[in-house]
Write a protein that holds these residues in place. Structure first.
Motif, PDB file in Angstrom:
ATOM      1  N   ALA A 204      24.225  50.721  -2.780  1.00  0.00           N
ATOM      2  CA  ALA A 204      23.322  50.220  -1.741  1.00  0.00           C
ATOM      3  C   ALA A 204      22.554  51.401  -1.151  1.00  0.00           C
ATOM      4  CB  ALA A 204      24.101  49.488  -0.656  1.00  0.00           C
ATOM      5  N   SER A 205      21.500  51.106  -0.413  1.00  0.00           N
ATOM      6  CA  SER A 205      20.663  52.172   0.138  1.00  0.00           C
ATOM      7  C   SER A 205      20.918  52.448   1.610  1.00  0.00           C
ATOM      8  CB  SER A 205      19.176  51.823  -0.057  1.00  0.00           C
ATOM      9  OG  SER A 205      18.851  50.617   0.624  1.00  0.00           O
ATOM     10  N   ASP A 206      21.372  51.440   2.354  1.00  0.00           N
ATOM     11  CA  ASP A 206      21.518  51.591   3.805  1.00  0.00           C
ATOM     12  C   ASP A 206      22.767  50.890   4.290  1.00  0.00           C
ATOM     13  OD1 ASP A 206      18.738  52.733   4.837  1.00  0.00           O
ATOM     14  OD2 ASP A 206      18.292  51.211   3.322  1.00  0.00           O
ATOM     15  N   SER A 207      23.272  51.364   5.426  1.00  0.00           N
ATOM     16  CA  SER A 207      24.357  50.686   6.119  1.00  0.00           C
ATOM     17  C   SER A 207      24.021  50.677   7.612  1.00  0.00           C
ATOM     18  CB  SER A 207      25.694  51.379   5.846  1.00  0.00           C
ATOM     19  OG  SER A 207      26.765  50.582   6.296  1.00  0.00           O
ATOM     20  N   PHE A 208      24.990  50.281   8.442  1.00  0.00           N
ATOM     21  CA  PHE A 208      24.711  50.090   9.871  1.00  0.00           C
ATOM     22  C   PHE A 208      25.879  50.582  10.721  1.00  0.00           C
ATOM     23  CE2 PHE A 208      22.146  47.121   7.587  1.00  0.00           C
ATOM     24  CZ  PHE A 208      20.947  47.061   8.284  1.00  0.00           C
ATOM     25  N   ALA A 209      25.520  51.167  11.859  1.00  0.00           N
ATOM     26  CA  ALA A 209      26.498  51.370  12.919  1.00  0.00           C
ATOM     27  C   ALA A 209      26.681  50.034  13.637  1.00  0.00           C
ATOM     28  CB  ALA A 209      26.011  52.436  13.893  1.00  0.00           C
ATOM     29  N   THR A 210      27.878  49.794  14.168  1.00  0.00           N
ATOM     30  CA  THR A 210      28.162  48.528  14.845  1.00  0.00           C
ATOM     31  C   THR A 210      28.821  48.767  16.188  1.00  0.00           C
ATOM     32  OG1 THR A 210      30.288  48.354  13.697  1.00  0.00           O
ATOM     33  CG2 THR A 210      28.407  47.248  12.682  1.00  0.00           C
ATOM     34  N   ASP A 211      28.746  47.753  17.053  1.00  0.00           N
ATOM     35  CA  ASP A 211      29.435  47.836  18.335  1.00  0.00           C
ATOM     36  C   ASP A 211      30.841  47.268  18.198  1.00  0.00           C
ATOM     37  OD1 ASP A 211      29.212  45.061  18.366  1.00  0.00           O
ATOM     38  OD2 ASP A 211      27.541  45.026  19.792  1.00  0.00           O
ATOM     39  N   GLU A 212      31.541  47.116  19.309  1.00  0.00           N
ATOM     40  CA  GLU A 212      32.937  46.665  19.274  1.00  0.00           C
ATOM     41  C   GLU A 212      33.073  45.228  18.783  1.00  0.00           C
ATOM     42  OE1 GLU A 212      33.077  45.457  24.035  1.00  0.00           O
ATOM     43  OE2 GLU A 212      34.195  47.189  23.272  1.00  0.00           O
ATOM     44  N   ASP A 213      31.975  44.464  18.805  1.00  0.00           N
ATOM     45  CA  ASP A 213      31.981  43.095  18.288  1.00  0.00           C
ATOM     46  C   ASP A 213      31.477  43.011  16.854  1.00  0.00           C
ATOM     47  OD1 ASP A 213      33.018  41.941  20.618  1.00  0.00           O
ATOM     48  OD2 ASP A 213      31.025  41.830  21.532  1.00  0.00           O
ATOM     49  N   MET A 214      31.337  44.152  16.189  1.00  0.00           N
ATOM     50  CA  MET A 214      30.874  44.232  14.811  1.00  0.00           C
ATOM     51  C   MET A 214      29.441  43.727  14.641  1.00  0.00           C
ATOM     52  SD  MET A 214      33.220  45.864  13.474  1.00  0.00           S
ATOM     53  CE  MET A 214      32.392  45.946  11.891  1.00  0.00           C
TER      54      MET A 214
ATOM     55  N   GLU B  10      15.838  33.739  20.265  1.00  0.00           N
ATOM     56  CA  GLU B  10      14.512  33.223  20.614  1.00  0.00           C
ATOM     57  C   GLU B  10      13.704  33.012  19.341  1.00  0.00           C
ATOM     58  OE1 GLU B  10      10.534  34.299  23.283  1.00  0.00           O
ATOM     59  OE2 GLU B  10      12.324  35.575  23.386  1.00  0.00           O
ATOM     60  N   PHE B  11      13.071  31.842  19.248  1.00  0.00           N
ATOM     61  CA  PHE B  11      12.219  31.556  18.109  1.00  0.00           C
ATOM     62  C   PHE B  11      11.092  30.640  18.544  1.00  0.00           C
ATOM     63  CE2 PHE B  11      11.095  28.809  14.457  1.00  0.00           C
ATOM     64  CZ  PHE B  11      10.582  29.790  13.614  1.00  0.00           C
ATOM     65  N   ASP B  12       9.887  31.008  18.200  1.00  0.00           N
ATOM     66  CA  ASP B  12       8.700  30.194  18.465  1.00  0.00           C
ATOM     67  C   ASP B  12       8.587  29.833  19.948  1.00  0.00           C
ATOM     68  OD1 ASP B  12       6.355  28.975  17.649  1.00  0.00           O
ATOM     69  OD2 ASP B  12       7.325  27.054  17.188  1.00  0.00           O
ATOM     70  N   GLY B  13       8.880  30.808  20.784  1.00  0.00           N
ATOM     71  CA  GLY B  13       8.699  30.635  22.217  1.00  0.00           C
ATOM     72  C   GLY B  13       9.788  29.875  22.941  1.00  0.00           C
ATOM     73  N   ARG B  14      10.916  29.614  22.302  1.00  0.00           N
ATOM     74  CA  ARG B  14      12.006  28.912  22.962  1.00  0.00           C
ATOM     75  C   ARG B  14      13.345  29.542  22.590  1.00  0.00           C
ATOM     76  NH1 ARG B  14      14.683  24.926  19.753  1.00  0.00           N
ATOM     77  NH2 ARG B  14      13.863  24.846  17.617  1.00  0.00           N
ATOM     78  N   ILE B  15      14.358  29.288  23.402  1.00  0.00           N
ATOM     79  CA  ILE B  15      15.701  29.779  23.144  1.00  0.00           C
ATOM     80  C   ILE B  15      16.469  28.735  22.334  1.00  0.00           C
ATOM     81  CG2 ILE B  15      17.881  30.536  24.158  1.00  0.00           C
ATOM     82  CD1 ILE B  15      15.597  32.498  24.539  1.00  0.00           C
ATOM     83  N   VAL B  16      16.948  29.139  21.163  1.00  0.00           N
ATOM     84  CA  VAL B  16      17.746  28.265  20.299  1.00  0.00           C
ATOM     85  C   VAL B  16      19.218  28.598  20.529  1.00  0.00           C
ATOM     86  CG1 VAL B  16      18.264  27.588  17.937  1.00  0.00           C
ATOM     87  CG2 VAL B  16      15.910  28.165  18.587  1.00  0.00           C
ATOM     88  N   LYS B  17      19.992  27.607  20.913  1.00  0.00           N
ATOM     89  CA  LYS B  17      21.424  27.792  21.155  1.00  0.00           C
ATOM     90  C   LYS B  17      22.223  27.074  20.080  1.00  0.00           C
ATOM     91  CE  LYS B  17      21.067  28.191  26.223  1.00  0.00           C
ATOM     92  NZ  LYS B  17      21.637  29.560  26.318  1.00  0.00           N
ATOM     93  N   VAL B  18      23.281  27.740  19.592  1.00  0.00           N
ATOM     94  CA  VAL B  18      24.194  27.158  18.609  1.00  0.00           C
ATOM     95  C   VAL B  18      25.614  27.309  19.131  1.00  0.00           C
ATOM     96  CG1 VAL B  18      22.612  27.707  16.715  1.00  0.00           C
ATOM     97  CG2 VAL B  18      24.471  29.290  17.280  1.00  0.00           C
ATOM     98  N   PRO B  19      26.578  26.599  18.568  1.00  0.00           N
ATOM     99  CA  PRO B  19      27.954  26.701  19.071  1.00  0.00           C
ATOM    100  C   PRO B  19      28.553  28.094  18.850  1.00  0.00           C
ATOM    101  CG  PRO B  19      27.660  24.695  17.777  1.00  0.00           C
ATOM    102  CD  PRO B  19      26.436  25.524  17.562  1.00  0.00           C
ATOM    103  N   ALA B  20      29.249  28.590  19.874  1.00  0.00           N
ATOM    104  CA  ALA B  20      30.079  29.786  19.720  1.00  0.00           C
ATOM    105  C   ALA B  20      31.389  29.315  19.100  1.00  0.00           C
ATOM    106  CB  ALA B  20      30.310  30.459  21.063  1.00  0.00           C
ATOM    107  N   ASN B  21      31.555  29.552  17.821  1.00  0.00           N
ATOM    108  CA  ASN B  21      32.584  28.852  17.045  1.00  0.00           C
ATOM    109  C   ASN B  21      33.823  29.676  16.710  1.00  0.00           C
ATOM    110  OD1 ASN B  21      31.213  30.521  15.313  1.00  0.00           O
ATOM    111  ND2 ASN B  21      30.737  28.949  13.794  1.00  0.00           N
ATOM    112  N   ARG B  22      34.029  30.781  17.423  1.00  0.00           N
ATOM    113  CA  ARG B  22      35.279  31.518  17.257  1.00  0.00           C
ATOM    114  C   ARG B  22      35.782  31.983  18.621  1.00  0.00           C
ATOM    115  NH1 ARG B  22      35.835  36.361  12.968  1.00  0.00           N
ATOM    116  NH2 ARG B  22      35.848  34.640  11.484  1.00  0.00           N
ATOM    117  N   PRO B  23      36.264  31.028  19.438  1.00  0.00           N
ATOM    118  CA  PRO B  23      36.725  31.404  20.775  1.00  0.00           C
ATOM    119  C   PRO B  23      37.912  32.375  20.695  1.00  0.00           C
ATOM    120  CG  PRO B  23      37.422  29.171  20.205  1.00  0.00           C
ATOM    121  CD  PRO B  23      36.474  29.612  19.134  1.00  0.00           C
ATOM    122  N   PRO B  24      38.045  33.277  21.659  1.00  0.00           N
ATOM    123  CA  PRO B  24      37.246  33.389  22.889  1.00  0.00           C
ATOM    124  C   PRO B  24      35.975  34.218  22.735  1.00  0.00           C
ATOM    125  CG  PRO B  24      39.017  34.978  22.941  1.00  0.00           C
ATOM    126  CD  PRO B  24      39.190  34.216  21.660  1.00  0.00           C
TER     127      PRO B  24
END
Length: 329
Positions: free
Chosen positions: A180-190, A78-92
């Motif tokens: 580096a100062s920080d890292s992140f936990a991730t889900d199964e989709d990284m 979501e940006f500026d009050g609308r949903i921006v969609k882009v191609p899902a480019n690594r199927p599936p």
């Protein structure tokens, strides 16, 4: 200049021999002529004719990430009050990854003695991403600098991110060091889920052999904009320096350890949908004709060790006087 139907453009400048694949805007090779005259060293992972012909920039040495880097959840935000969609480019997978640049045709401009520039245009009024992006390679006697940039051409502002995705040769003897100062936990989709401390398994501040961290795929914020990579048996190292605009880094080591990636990027993956991560690496909103740029510099150095793992320059490029640095099949 590259001719239609010929996939790799070669450019020779100073002690470096550069290869560009216009389909995807990838750098296929950065070969460094050793200052001691003993052949060349491939700074990026070795490239094969099959990799060049594959049409997949991920099989090559370095590809651009624009107008976002790494993963974007469910290919929308979501940006500026609308949903921006882009191609899902690594199927599936339902997610988008690495932007549009690596699936675009890039145009190579005529190089100067020390500078090569190539660019592509993207025009999608529906999403709002209307821009021209470029990569510019600058060579000196001691280093190679790659600039990635984007200029927004749309009528309304849009959020942009950029990055570079180099692949380096791996192996049992390779070590990497960065702070580096920080890292992140991730889900199964990284996709990042939470800010975390940098635990022992992701701490490279004192340098570690990559063989001890196979299958690592981690994102870091607050890095010190430099990384030191050492190929002990081959007798050389490469220092990477990044500009302030590439304030984050993604570090990836595949399970086989034959290659690895140190990717300087401008933002946290999927920060489009996770505003709580903005302070750790945000997108940049560009208005019409505004730009975002970042640079990565590679500085190779020889060490005093045996000459193992070297490539013979004449085997790759032919005998002196008979070398073709322009186009190959």
């Amino acid at each position: 200049m590259a001719k239609k139907g010929e996939p790799e453009y070669r450019w020779n400048s100073g002690p470096f021999q550069i290869g560009i694949v216009p389909d995807g805007g990838a750098i296929s090779r950065i070969d460094w002529i050793r200052p001691d005259g003993k052949g060349i060293i491939n700074l990026l992972r070795p490239v094969t004719p099959e990799a060049i012909a594959s049409g997949n920039p991920s099989n090559l040495g370095c590809f651009p990430m624009v107008p976002f880097a790494n993963r974007l959840a469910f290919a929308e935000f979501e940006f500026d009050g609308r949903i921006v969609k882009v191609p899902a480019n690594r199927p599936p997978s339902p997610h988008a990854i690495h932007g549009f640049g690596r699936s675009s045709e890039w145009q190579i401009e005529r190089p100067t003695v020390d500078t090569l520039r190539f660019n592509h245009k993207h025009d999608d009024p529906q999403s709002g991403f209307v821009y021209v992006a470029w990569q510019e390679i600058k060579v000196t006697e001691g280093d190679v600098t790659i600039e990635i940039g984007v200029r927004h051409l749309g009528r309304t502002p849009m959020p942009y991110g950029i990055g570079l995705h180099p692949w380096f040769p791996g192996g049992e003897d390779v070590s990497v060091a960065f702070i580096a100062s920080d890292s992140f936990a991730t889900d199964e989709d990284m996709l990042p889920t939470a800010r975390t401390v940098i635990d022992l398994g992701r701490d490279f501040s004192d340098g570690r052999m990559i063989r001890h961290n196979l299958a690592l795929d981690a994102h870091y914020a607050g890095w010190h904009l430099e990384a030191d990579m050492v190929w002990q048996d081959a007798g050389y190292s490469v220092k990477m320096l990044a500009s302030d605009s590439l304030s984050n880094v993604q570090f990836y080591i595949p399970e086989d350890g034959k290659t690895f990636c140190v990717e300087p990027v401008s933002h946290v993956p999927n920060v489009h949908n996770r505003p709580e991560f903005k302070e750790l690496g945000d997108l940049v909103v560009l208005d019409n004709n505004q730009t975002l740029t970042g640079t990565m510099t590679l500085i190779p150095t020889l060490h005093e060790t045996p000459d193992s793992g070297l490539v013979d320059e004449d085997e790759v490029f032919g005998k002196p006087g008979n070398r073709d640095y322009s186009l190959v099949d």
